[in-house]
Motif scaffolding. Sequence first.
Motif, PDB file in Angstrom:
ATOM      1  N   GLY A 132       4.504-122.467  67.423  1.00 42.39           N
ATOM      2  CA  GLY A 132       4.307-121.036  67.144  1.00 42.39           C
ATOM      3  C   GLY A 132       4.509-120.150  68.345  1.00 42.39           C
ATOM      4  O   GLY A 132       5.570-119.193  68.540  1.00 42.39           O
ATOM      5  N   GLU A 135       8.480-120.536  69.562  1.00 40.89           N
ATOM      6  CA  GLU A 135       9.391-119.596  68.970  1.00 40.89           C
ATOM      7  C   GLU A 135       8.943-118.185  69.263  1.00 40.89           C
ATOM      8  O   GLU A 135      10.066-117.525  69.292  1.00 40.89           O
ATOM      9  N   HIS A 136       7.913-117.698  69.390  1.00 36.03           N
ATOM     10  CA  HIS A 136       7.808-116.268  69.905  1.00 36.03           C
ATOM     11  C   HIS A 136       8.184-116.225  71.249  1.00 36.03           C
ATOM     12  O   HIS A 136       8.940-115.100  71.662  1.00 36.03           O
TER      13      HIS A 136
END
Length: 226
Positions: A132, A135-136
């Motif tokens: 996560g 991806e951020h």
Amino acid sequence: MNRVQIIGVPQSTFVRAVRIAAEEKGVGYDLVPAPPKSPQVSAIHPLGKVPVMRHGDIELFESKAIATYFDRAFPGPRLIPEDAVAAARVEQWVSLMNSGFQPAFGAYIAGYFFPGTADGSPDRERIDAVLGKVEHALGVIDRGVTPRGHLVGDDFTLADIAVLPTLYYLTRLPESAAVIAALPALPAYIERHGQRASVKTTVPPPPTADIAAAVAPAPRSAVAAT
């Protein structure tokens, strides 16, 4: 004065960033291969991290400091702009990359290249824990690319140099490659700057186990705290 020595393993993203900076400025240098915490490195860096630099009687550690020295001590295109706002934006990206994003990126890369599993398979626990954040971070970098294809203004700067070595690895790993491919700006950004002479000249050899700490410096506990 003697030629510059850049000391560290070529697979390190930070070593590569310093080498790209040197290539952009036309700095004559020798790459001296040495792993983190080796005697050559620890003699200059108090924490034994790479890269370190020696230029005559000048010794420096930390990639940002070394690149800044190249930018100010040698002729050639400015890597940190003269304009105060543009310079601050370059510093902002370098800090965000090195301190904010690199722990997650490093842990993700390590999960594939240096998994530490019994059979050598990817460390899914470590990879999944940071997906996560990876991806951020990629989304933030993508949104930061200007219409002219740089992170700051119209020119290639230290901001671009700070992110490109890590993006090189991320385009070669499945989840991050898929994220990058789906973003509007990053694929063209990576392709364009991958053709720069300074970037092509410094492509690293494949990672090996003895340089794990250089490519992926963040332990799992550090990633969990970010």
